[in-house]
Design an enzyme around this catalytic site. Structure first.
Site, PDB file in Angstrom:
ATOM      1  N   ILE A  78     -68.418   8.630 -39.829  1.00  0.00           N
ATOM      2  CA  ILE A  78     -69.565   9.113 -39.047  1.00  0.00           C
ATOM      3  C   ILE A  78     -70.438  10.037 -39.895  1.00  0.00           C
ATOM      4  O   ILE A  78     -71.669   9.923 -39.888  1.00  0.00           O
ATOM      5  CB  ILE A  78     -69.083   9.859 -37.775  1.00  0.00           C
ATOM      6  CG1 ILE A  78     -68.297   8.909 -36.862  1.00  0.00           C
ATOM      7  CG2 ILE A  78     -70.267  10.455 -37.021  1.00  0.00           C
ATOM      8  CD1 ILE A  78     -67.593   9.594 -35.687  1.00  0.00           C
ATOM      9  N   GLY A  79     -69.812  10.947 -40.634  1.00  0.00           N
ATOM     10  CA  GLY A  79     -70.576  11.902 -41.445  1.00  0.00           C
ATOM     11  C   GLY A  79     -71.469  11.209 -42.457  1.00  0.00           C
ATOM     12  O   GLY A  79     -72.640  11.575 -42.630  1.00  0.00           O
ATOM     13  N   SER A 118     -65.095  15.428 -29.745  1.00  0.00           N
ATOM     14  CA  SER A 118     -64.472  14.121 -29.451  1.00  0.00           C
ATOM     15  C   SER A 118     -64.356  13.986 -27.944  1.00  0.00           C
ATOM     16  O   SER A 118     -64.235  14.992 -27.224  1.00  0.00           O
ATOM     17  CB  SER A 118     -63.077  14.051 -30.059  1.00  0.00           C
ATOM     18  OG  SER A 118     -62.367  12.951 -29.533  1.00  0.00           O
ATOM     19  N   TYR A 170     -54.920  17.749 -31.653  1.00  0.00           N
ATOM     20  CA  TYR A 170     -56.310  17.301 -31.796  1.00  0.00           C
ATOM     21  C   TYR A 170     -57.083  17.605 -30.505  1.00  0.00           C
ATOM     22  O   TYR A 170     -58.172  18.188 -30.538  1.00  0.00           O
ATOM     23  CB  TYR A 170     -56.314  15.799 -32.094  1.00  0.00           C
ATOM     24  CG  TYR A 170     -57.671  15.186 -32.305  1.00  0.00           C
ATOM     25  CD1 TYR A 170     -58.359  15.369 -33.498  1.00  0.00           C
ATOM     26  CD2 TYR A 170     -58.270  14.404 -31.320  1.00  0.00           C
ATOM     27  CE1 TYR A 170     -59.602  14.795 -33.697  1.00  0.00           C
ATOM     28  CE2 TYR A 170     -59.512  13.823 -31.511  1.00  0.00           C
ATOM     29  CZ  TYR A 170     -60.177  14.014 -32.706  1.00  0.00           C
ATOM     30  OH  TYR A 170     -61.407  13.447 -32.908  1.00  0.00           O
TER      31      TYR A 170
HETATM   32  P1  NDP Z   1     -63.055  10.082 -41.347  1.00  0.00           P
HETATM   33  O1  NDP Z   1     -61.593  10.270 -41.449  1.00  0.00           O
HETATM   34  O2  NDP Z   1     -63.646   8.751 -41.613  1.00  0.00           O
HETATM   35  O3  NDP Z   1     -63.795  11.204 -42.204  1.00  0.00           O
HETATM   36  C1  NDP Z   1     -63.415  12.544 -42.128  1.00  0.00           C
HETATM   37  C2  NDP Z   1     -64.244  13.339 -43.113  1.00  0.00           C
HETATM   38  O4  NDP Z   1     -63.824  14.711 -43.071  1.00  0.00           O
HETATM   39  C3  NDP Z   1     -64.050  12.868 -44.541  1.00  0.00           C
HETATM   40  O5  NDP Z   1     -65.231  13.055 -45.269  1.00  0.00           O
HETATM   41  C4  NDP Z   1     -62.955  13.797 -45.054  1.00  0.00           C
HETATM   42  O6  NDP Z   1     -62.991  13.830 -46.474  1.00  0.00           O
HETATM   43  C5  NDP Z   1     -63.385  15.109 -44.366  1.00  0.00           C
HETATM   44  N1  NDP Z   1     -62.288  16.062 -44.229  1.00  0.00           N
HETATM   45  C6  NDP Z   1     -61.119  15.870 -43.575  1.00  0.00           C
HETATM   46  N2  NDP Z   1     -60.336  16.954 -43.701  1.00  0.00           N
HETATM   47  C7  NDP Z   1     -61.033  17.848 -44.451  1.00  0.00           C
HETATM   48  C8  NDP Z   1     -60.748  19.136 -44.970  1.00  0.00           C
HETATM   49  N3  NDP Z   1     -59.584  19.763 -44.755  1.00  0.00           N
HETATM   50  N4  NDP Z   1     -61.702  19.760 -45.703  1.00  0.00           N
HETATM   51  C9  NDP Z   1     -62.872  19.155 -45.965  1.00  0.00           C
HETATM   52  N5  NDP Z   1     -63.191  17.926 -45.521  1.00  0.00           N
HETATM   53  C10 NDP Z   1     -62.274  17.281 -44.775  1.00  0.00           C
HETATM   54  O7  NDP Z   1     -63.441  10.559 -39.875  1.00  0.00           O
HETATM   55  P2  NDP Z   1     -64.482   9.968 -38.817  1.00  0.00           P
HETATM   56  O8  NDP Z   1     -65.771   9.649 -39.431  1.00  0.00           O
HETATM   57  O9  NDP Z   1     -63.737   8.999 -38.013  1.00  0.00           O
HETATM   58  O10 NDP Z   1     -64.625  11.276 -37.912  1.00  0.00           O
HETATM   59  C11 NDP Z   1     -65.541  12.312 -38.199  1.00  0.00           C
HETATM   60  C12 NDP Z   1     -65.434  13.338 -37.089  1.00  0.00           C
HETATM   61  O11 NDP Z   1     -65.655  12.681 -35.842  1.00  0.00           O
HETATM   62  C13 NDP Z   1     -64.037  13.971 -37.000  1.00  0.00           C
HETATM   63  O12 NDP Z   1     -64.162  15.336 -36.695  1.00  0.00           O
HETATM   64  C14 NDP Z   1     -63.391  13.224 -35.850  1.00  0.00           C
HETATM   65  O13 NDP Z   1     -62.445  14.006 -35.191  1.00  0.00           O
HETATM   66  C15 NDP Z   1     -64.597  12.946 -34.959  1.00  0.00           C
HETATM   67  N6  NDP Z   1     -64.412  11.810 -34.072  1.00  0.00           N
HETATM   68  C16 NDP Z   1     -64.151  10.553 -34.582  1.00  0.00           C
HETATM   69  C17 NDP Z   1     -63.983   9.492 -33.721  1.00  0.00           C
HETATM   70  C18 NDP Z   1     -63.695   8.109 -34.214  1.00  0.00           C
HETATM   71  O14 NDP Z   1     -63.333   7.246 -33.390  1.00  0.00           O
HETATM   72  N7  NDP Z   1     -63.842   7.806 -35.485  1.00  0.00           N
HETATM   73  C19 NDP Z   1     -64.063   9.667 -32.260  1.00  0.00           C
HETATM   74  C20 NDP Z   1     -64.345  11.018 -31.849  1.00  0.00           C
HETATM   75  C21 NDP Z   1     -64.516  12.031 -32.729  1.00  0.00           C
HETATM   76  P3  NDP Z   1     -61.688  14.238 -47.366  1.00  0.00           P
HETATM   77  O15 NDP Z   1     -60.511  13.532 -46.766  1.00  0.00           O
HETATM   78  O16 NDP Z   1     -62.038  13.786 -48.735  1.00  0.00           O
HETATM   79  O17 NDP Z   1     -61.578  15.719 -47.254  1.00  0.00           O
END
Ligand code: NDP
Length: 263
Positions: A19-20, A144, A157
């Site tokens: 998403i990001g 979420s 979570y």
């Molecule tokens: P991804 O797992 O695809 O991406 C997560 C991102 O966060 C990555 O860039 C990861 O990079 C970064 N990240 C994770 N942990 C850390 C950390 N400790 N420090 C810095 N960066 C971190 O997630 P999604 O795109 O699926 O989800 C994005 C957001 O949306 C999340 O907060 C998730 O909870 C929320 N969400 C997602 C849903 C879904 O169905 N996909 C539904 C509802 C909410 P790296 O690992 O390199 O650090």
């Protein structure tokens, strides 16, 4: 529709994938400068190239762990140095969990609290002064649907995302006097690489039909009967961060294909 995002500086945590990354590309298409953060430097670099191709004028990456105060300080300092501050902050970095309340140790609760709540609070504390200097800003917190409608297998979570929604409301009340709008989004199922990896793991010993697993999950839980793509939720994020959403303050928006069971 002109979203008025040209030359704005947008900081997107967890902007390397999912998403990001889709939101970062959305900002880039609108002519905004983008700073993305994540831990994995290689993935950040690949994302930087993709975002730059989408049109961002300047793209910066910051590799750090946001679950620590030092990691957040690194982001704030880098944004100050490179852009002189920020106009938009998307608190998006986060991840699902898998535990029971009876079995999860304290340090697991603490980690998710740091990542989902403290990082958002610390980043706001670090970037709001520059937003004030620049005449206002926007903070969007990606929580979420689980903040309101828990999934049984991830209490940590669910709880920390609910806390993020409450933090969001409190930020909104405190910051609007400075022209800084704060909102939260509660997405439902969004098909990111992380979901695909999980589905592959869960189906590995049962024939490997990960796509079937994803389809069934969507049909069971969401009236729309499918996952969203990151891009189709990203547009809503970008809109909420734009001047076109200037009266949206302190709200939580569900983008969930009808998954929320209450009104
Ligand atoms: P991804 O797992 O695809 O991406 C997560 C991102 O966060 C990555 O860039 C990861 O990079 C970064 N990240 C994770 N942990 C850390 C950390 N400790 N420090 C810095 N960066 C971190 O997630 P999604 O795109 O699926 O989800 C994005 C957001 O949306 C999340 O907060 C998730 O909870 C929320 N969400 C997602 C849903 C879904 O169905 N996909 C539904 C509802 C909410 P790296 O690992 O390199 O650090």
């Amino acid at each position: 529709m002109d979203l008025g995002l040209k030359n704005k500086v947008a900081v997107i945590t967890g902007g390397s994938v999912g998403i990001g990354l889709a939101v970062a590309k959305g900002f880039a298409t609108e002519g905004a400068h983008v700073a993305i953060t994540a831990r994995n430097a290689e993935r950040l670099e690949a994302a930087r190239v993709e975002i730059a191709r989408a049109g961002a004028i300047r793209v910066m990456t910051v590799a750090c762990d946001l679950a620590t105060a030092e990691g957040v300080a690194t982001v704030v300092a880098a944004v100050e140095r490179e852009f002189g501050g920020a106009d938009i902050l998307l608190n998006n970095a986060g991840t699902g969990s898998n535990e029971t309340i009876m079995d999860a140790p304290d340090d697991k609760w603490q980690y998710y609290w740091e990542l989902h709540v403290m990082a958002a609070m610390r980043l706001a504390r670090g970037l709001v002064p520059s937003m004030r200097r620049r005449g206002g800003g926007v903070i969007l917190n990606n929580a979420s649907i689980c903040a309101a409608q828990p999934l049984w297998y991830e209490p940590i979570y669910n709880v920390t995302k609910a806390a993020l929604v409450m933090l969001s409301k409190n930020m909104a009340n405190e910051f609007i006097k400075d022209g800084i709008r704060v909102n939260a989004i509660n997405p439902g199922f969004v098909l990111t690489p992380d979901w695909i990896k999980t589905a592959k793991q869960l189906t590995a010993n049962k024939g490997g039909n990960w796509q079937g697993y994803i389809d069934d999950l969507a049909k069971e839980n969401a009236p729309i009967a499918r996952f969203a793509s990151p891009e189709e939720v990203a547009d809503f994020f970008v809109f909420l961060c734009s001047a076109r959403a200037s009266y949206s303050v302190g709200s939580t928006y569900f983008v969930d294909g009808g998954m929320l069971k209450t009104i």
